[in-house]
Scaffold this motif. Sequence first.
Motif, PDB file in Angstrom:
ATOM      1  N   GLU D  50       0.843  -1.204   0.000  1.00 56.79           N
ATOM      2  CA  GLU D  50       0.000   0.000   0.000  1.00 56.79           C
ATOM      3  C   GLU D  50       0.869   1.240   0.000  1.00 56.79           C
ATOM      4  O   GLU D  50       1.705   1.417   0.879  1.00 56.79           O
ATOM      5  CB  GLU D  50      -0.892   0.010   1.251  1.00 56.79           C
ATOM      6  N   HIS D  51       0.643   2.110  -0.973  1.00 51.52           N
ATOM      7  CA  HIS D  51       1.352   3.388  -1.035  1.00 51.52           C
ATOM      8  C   HIS D  51       0.331   4.478  -0.793  1.00 51.52           C
ATOM      9  O   HIS D  51      -0.588   4.647  -1.591  1.00 51.52           O
ATOM     10  CB  HIS D  51       2.012   3.562  -2.402  1.00 51.52           C
ATOM     11  N   ALA D  52       0.487   5.200   0.306  1.00 51.90           N
ATOM     12  CA  ALA D  52      -0.508   6.209   0.677  1.00 51.90           C
ATOM     13  C   ALA D  52       0.138   7.584   0.774  1.00 51.90           C
ATOM     14  O   ALA D  52       1.334   7.703   1.060  1.00 51.90           O
ATOM     15  CB  ALA D  52      -1.144   5.843   2.018  1.00 51.90           C
ATOM     16  N   ALA D  53      -0.665   8.610   0.502  1.00 52.92           N
ATOM     17  CA  ALA D  53      -0.170   9.984   0.639  1.00 52.92           C
ATOM     18  C   ALA D  53      -1.342  10.908   0.917  1.00 52.92           C
ATOM     19  O   ALA D  53      -2.476  10.621   0.551  1.00 52.92           O
ATOM     20  CB  ALA D  53       0.560  10.413  -0.638  1.00 52.92           C
ATOM     21  N   GLY D  54      -1.051  12.038   1.584  1.00 50.25           N
ATOM     22  CA  GLY D  54      -2.088  13.035   1.862  1.00 50.25           C
ATOM     23  C   GLY D  54      -3.136  12.512   2.828  1.00 50.25           C
ATOM     24  O   GLY D  54      -2.845  11.700   3.717  1.00 50.25           O
ATOM     25  N   ASP D  55      -4.381  12.943   2.587  1.00 55.32           N
ATOM     26  CA  ASP D  55      -5.477  12.589   3.486  1.00 55.32           C
ATOM     27  C   ASP D  55      -5.999  11.183   3.206  1.00 55.32           C
ATOM     28  O   ASP D  55      -7.193  10.979   2.968  1.00 55.32           O
ATOM     29  CB  ASP D  55      -6.603  13.611   3.321  1.00 55.32           C
ATOM     30  N   ALA D  56      -5.081  10.227   3.285  1.00 58.88           N
ATOM     31  CA  ALA D  56      -5.419   8.868   2.880  1.00 58.88           C
ATOM     32  C   ALA D  56      -6.359   8.179   3.854  1.00 58.88           C
ATOM     33  O   ALA D  56      -7.034   7.217   3.496  1.00 58.88           O
ATOM     34  CB  ALA D  56      -4.140   8.043   2.734  1.00 58.88           C
ATOM     35  N   ASP D  57      -6.400   8.658   5.087  1.00 59.72           N
ATOM     36  CA  ASP D  57      -7.213   7.981   6.091  1.00 59.72           C
ATOM     37  C   ASP D  57      -8.378   8.805   6.609  1.00 59.72           C
ATOM     38  O   ASP D  57      -8.967   8.481   7.634  1.00 59.72           O
ATOM     39  CB  ASP D  57      -6.304   7.504   7.247  1.00 59.72           C
ATOM     40  N   LEU D  58      -8.692   9.852   5.874  1.00 66.42           N
ATOM     41  CA  LEU D  58      -9.840  10.681   6.237  1.00 66.42           C
ATOM     42  C   LEU D  58     -11.070  10.157   5.490  1.00 66.42           C
ATOM     43  O   LEU D  58     -11.005   9.920   4.285  1.00 66.42           O
ATOM     44  CB  LEU D  58      -9.549  12.126   5.789  1.00 66.42           C
ATOM     45  N   ALA D  59     -12.175   9.989   6.216  1.00 67.81           N
ATOM     46  CA  ALA D  59     -13.389   9.480   5.564  1.00 67.81           C
ATOM     47  C   ALA D  59     -14.071  10.587   4.770  1.00 67.81           C
ATOM     48  O   ALA D  59     -14.111  11.736   5.209  1.00 67.81           O
ATOM     49  CB  ALA D  59     -14.347   8.926   6.605  1.00 67.81           C
ATOM     50  N   PHE D  60     -14.579  10.230   3.607  1.00 73.83           N
ATOM     51  CA  PHE D  60     -15.370  11.174   2.789  1.00 73.83           C
ATOM     52  C   PHE D  60     -16.609  10.437   2.280  1.00 73.83           C
ATOM     53  O   PHE D  60     -16.711   9.212   2.371  1.00 73.83           O
ATOM     54  CB  PHE D  60     -14.534  11.712   1.627  1.00 73.83           C
ATOM     55  N   SER D  61     -17.540  11.197   1.740  1.00 74.90           N
ATOM     56  CA  SER D  61     -18.796  10.635   1.246  1.00 74.90           C
ATOM     57  C   SER D  61     -18.549  10.009  -0.123  1.00 74.90           C
ATOM     58  O   SER D  61     -18.200  10.697  -1.071  1.00 74.90           O
ATOM     59  CB  SER D  61     -19.829  11.765   1.154  1.00 74.90           C
ATOM     60  N   ILE D  62     -18.740   8.676  -0.218  1.00 72.04           N
ATOM     61  CA  ILE D  62     -18.359   8.036  -1.478  1.00 72.04           C
ATOM     62  C   ILE D  62     -19.371   8.274  -2.590  1.00 72.04           C
ATOM     63  O   ILE D  62     -19.082   8.090  -3.775  1.00 72.04           O
ATOM     64  CB  ILE D  62     -18.114   6.514  -1.317  1.00 72.04           C
ATOM     65  N   GLN D  63     -20.589   8.627  -2.209  1.00 69.31           N
ATOM     66  CA  GLN D  63     -21.621   8.960  -3.206  1.00 69.31           C
ATOM     67  C   GLN D  63     -21.742   7.903  -4.319  1.00 69.31           C
ATOM     68  O   GLN D  63     -21.957   6.745  -4.020  1.00 69.31           O
ATOM     69  CB  GLN D  63     -21.331  10.367  -3.774  1.00 69.31           C
ATOM     70  N   SER D  64     -21.541   8.300  -5.565  1.00 70.45           N
ATOM     71  CA  SER D  64     -21.806   7.385  -6.691  1.00 70.45           C
ATOM     72  C   SER D  64     -20.850   6.210  -6.772  1.00 70.45           C
ATOM     73  O   SER D  64     -21.112   5.260  -7.524  1.00 70.45           O
ATOM     74  CB  SER D  64     -21.754   8.143  -8.014  1.00 70.45           C
ATOM     75  N   ILE D  65     -19.746   6.255  -6.061  1.00 66.34           N
ATOM     76  CA  ILE D  65     -18.853   5.089  -6.079  1.00 66.34           C
ATOM     77  C   ILE D  65     -19.569   3.884  -5.479  1.00 66.34           C
ATOM     78  O   ILE D  65     -19.291   2.735  -5.826  1.00 66.34           O
ATOM     79  CB  ILE D  65     -17.537   5.390  -5.316  1.00 66.34           C
ATOM     80  N   SER D  66     -20.565   4.157  -4.626  1.00 63.05           N
ATOM     81  CA  SER D  66     -21.344   3.066  -4.037  1.00 63.05           C
ATOM     82  C   SER D  66     -22.077   2.259  -5.106  1.00 63.05           C
ATOM     83  O   SER D  66     -22.465   1.105  -4.871  1.00 63.05           O
ATOM     84  CB  SER D  66     -22.350   3.629  -3.023  1.00 63.05           C
TER      85      SER D  66
END
Lengths: 311, 311, 311, 311
Positions: D50-66
């Motif tokens: 896993e390569h992560a950067a920035g706000d990688a662990d902040l939850a956001f509203s996934i909306q249409s990705i659902s």
Amino acid sequence: MADLAELVPRIAATMAARTARGRVANYIPDLAKVSASHFGMVVITADGREHAAGDADLAFSIQSISKVFALVEALASHGEGVWQRVGREPSGGAFNSIVQLEAEAGRPRNPFINAGAIAVTDLITDGDDPRAGAGRILRLLRDLAGTQGIAVDGAVAYSEAATGHRNAALAHFMKAHGVLTGRVEATLSTYFHQCAIAMSCRELARAGRFLMNGGVDPASGRRVVSPEQARRINALMLTCGHYDASGDFAFSVGLPAKSGVGGGILAIAPGRASIAVWSPGLSPQGNSLLGTAALEELASAMGWSVFNPDA
Amino acid sequence: MADLAELVPRIAATMAARTARGRVANYIPDLAKVSASHFGMVVITADGREHAAGDADLAFSIQSISKVFALVEALASHGEGVWQRVGREPSGGAFNSIVQLEAEAGRPRNPFINAGAIAVTDLITDGDDPRAGAGRILRLLRDLAGTQGIAVDGAVAYSEAATGHRNAALAHFMKAHGVLTGRVEATLSTYFHQCAIAMSCRELARAGRFLMNGGVDPASGRRVVSPEQARRINALMLTCGHYDASGDFAFSVGLPAKSGVGGGILAIAPGRASIAVWSPGLSPQGNSLLGTAALEELASAMGWSVFNPDA
Amino acid sequence: MADLAELVPRIAATMAARTARGRVANYIPDLAKVSASHFGMVVITADGREHAAGDADLAFSIQSISKVFALVEALASHGEGVWQRVGREPSGGAFNSIVQLEAEAGRPRNPFINAGAIAVTDLITDGDDPRAGAGRILRLLRDLAGTQGIAVDGAVAYSEAATGHRNAALAHFMKAHGVLTGRVEATLSTYFHQCAIAMSCRELARAGRFLMNGGVDPASGRRVVSPEQARRINALMLTCGHYDASGDFAFSVGLPAKSGVGGGILAIAPGRASIAVWSPGLSPQGNSLLGTAALEELASAMGWSVFNPDA
Amino acid sequence: MADLAELVPRIAATMAARTARGRVANYIPDLAKVSASHFGMVVITADGREHAAGDADLAFSIQSISKVFALVEALASHGEGVWQRVGREPSGGAFNSIVQLEAEAGRPRNPFINAGAIAVTDLITDGDDPRAGAGRILRLLRDLAGTQGIAVDGAVAYSEAATGHRNAALAHFMKAHGVLTGRVEATLSTYFHQCAIAMSCRELARAGRFLMNGGVDPASGRRVVSPEQARRINALMLTCGHYDASGDFAFSVGLPAKSGVGGGILAIAPGRASIAVWSPGLSPQGNSLLGTAALEELASAMGWSVFNPDA
């Protein structure tokens, strides 16, 4: 009811003083160079009197008003068969919309949108000579107006053809659907010539007299169309004569009428009057701004709306 | 001109004998079970005489004819502000089209297509009580028809609501565009109740008298709308009263008229007559097949088309 | 993974035995007279081997497959400027829809619907000589296929022009919106000539090799387009290459591909193969029925879908 | 090929410095208040790193990705029957267009436009309890991401419902056409709940791993969908995953991906990586502006486009 001898000049004076005059059509140079300051009006009543004011005798490009007379010619030669290739419904869209054509397999909604008018003109196009079909309309107009002075403005016809790609698209589209039978180029050329006919308010009001009179030209006694056809042409002018502002025109004026982007309008008060107005500035929908205002004032003052209980 | 006392029964007899009667609306059971054999007709002239024939006193579901009276109520309380949320143009599409709404940012074309009628009903919907708004229309109809016997058919109202997903789609779509201001559910409920009003041809022809008479109910002398509003409502009925067969109706009958899928039509001959016909079988466009035929025969025999020079 | 030497003939044998073969295009006589019994297939792999079966060396009308090579020519002379007059989005409509054009001011959605292809062809049309523009495409194809034997079928080009009113409507419509810069007649003539190019599956698969190889023709080492352009043309073929069945093709086959109504399909497995199939019978959407089935079988057996984790 | 350990933070740094960040969705308050300054990115490769950067662990509203995961659930319970109520073609229109629905009798074009997603959600809606259907998606996501910490944001779900009149219009329209089988209110409520799921880039990238791996979750070894279904979902994401910017995304990035108006994008490099990016500012078409830019840079640097010959 007002006195026309006083009313017509008064309306013309009011319109002459207006500062918001609309925008003159600019898609071809010969229309763009006409001054927005013009205003002309002629009212011919059932008793034959003519009330004129302003630029009543100046010729202008009748443009789409020619569609009424092309329809008369097509009815003369093809009768009710005309309605097999064109409908009688308001389009609910702009004058040159191609979307509706696609939805309805190439059959235009009515004879007064461009597609419908081209389909009607196709019926009176004779072989490959554009002068033949346009000539039929010219002869009809000269006969009804009682003058040989009406002619096609060649410069306008040429410009229409040179810039008429949207009309060409409509025509080819209908040809693809089998709605046109002639050569597309010949039909378009006839159409561009008929739109380029130039005549004055006086000539136009005279040419429209048969429509207030049940189909008979009161000047000559000649029957132009049947009483039923006269009623039906009036119905089409009321529901479809002002493109997608037809409803508003029926709502505010209440008379059958056909407008053209040259700024002219021919309006009919059945049994009462044939009216022509001309002012080149247009509304956003492409209808004469002051012409419409003048007709609203006239119809209101005279109680001529067909929806009036005393009409 | 024909004699109405003889003409009206003759038309009714002709229509009773017709075998092609159209298809009764079947989207809700209470409409589907009505027999196509019905035909009723009432003509009330300017002098107050009533000529009735057939099932003239049988109540039927007026459906979209209620849109005329909802508009009267909205004009009474909101005046010309009504036209800020609904247009005055023929739609050129089916009665329940949602395409046009999308193209025009949720503003319906006119008050007689479903979307426009729902937008008008929203103006007279009072809070969350569907009986309030529908009650205003009921009171108006009872007053104009001179009877307390007019009522909402509860079973029809319930079925309309249960199957009205297309109208719900239109309402939510307009709400999304800010065209509706009330709660969607309350507006829809009011709309479904007004459509479920049941009344007879006689009651309907009486309720329409003010429209032939410049806005004044001749029975009571009460002014219902201004003369200008009466003309305008007639203009709307002529250009938009029969969905996408409005042009054909103007073409063949030539009278302002509003139809409903219950098979009723209210037609107005300005200055001459208020007419109601009812026959449940519909044309493909959703207008009464025999009702239209009867009106065509009546208008032709009486010379009542508004496009007639002698009208 | 299957053995191509065995797989390709087996697929061809399966397809030869199929009885449901689709309908051959019949809008022009020279396409209508082609027998639906034909099936040809050629697979050229990255190592240069050619696997052929069936009518692999019979020339057929490539029709819309020419749009890929017209795009290559336009990119060569106009670079990214091409995208100013044509988009990169799937159209969601039929190949020749004019509705979308009206909604989007005459700018076609992508270079593989007819309107977009005409707009691209306009870029490579040289003056009034239709042979000039079509000649550029011909030279490119001959060069890529390594043969001078590829030519325009004059009878097909003539018939396309004679029946091409719908394409003429699209072209005039775009001209009205300023999207075309040349003379409409010259652009259309070039377009009709390019569609009438005839070549065999073997020639077509050879012509497509640069698209599996990052833009370089492996036979000559010549760079035809940049690596980025090669990727992008493949992306356009995947999203837009089968008109309104593009999604289904991506879903079931998973390869960039462009079809033509002559029954040919050029498909690319990036890094793996250039594939041409031909069978004249079409699906209702206008794509080769057996050609699509053959590609589905090939891609599945070889694991060549671009959406395959092992691809 | 670039080194991901260096590349991912470098892209994140580049994006953090960008000043043009798009517009945050503002149709509901809980989305509008999110700062446009966020940027997060997680890349999980086939080997599990896993390569992560920035706000990688902040939850956001996934909306249409659902919609991707709702489709997985519907395929699990209804198999290929899903495709009887929703198509597989790019829509060529905006995400919430109702026009196409009318033209196609209420059957949505694909499962990733709103109408199609609502039709899919209707399949997994259980009776009247919105928590049941949304719960299925939640459990799937928690299982795939390996955490119980994923939840529905109640405030967002409430606001979606309160402002979701356009989605309600779509749902009622489909109900009118018989495309939905459940109660409209229950289906909509489930839909609004699934759109309100909040999760981080890391959780989302983990949840997407089965799509890069032929349908098997590499963390648990559990088969989520068949290899064919995995390919097909990827195909749908490529052709339909970015509304009417899907073609542009395929053109410039070349990866299957699904975006949401919360600013998230899930992208799949088949066989190579599952990628999640998040930046709340949107392009005019409603896709994350910087998320798209980051994916373009990543795909280009790694040669991951599915149209790359070396991919």
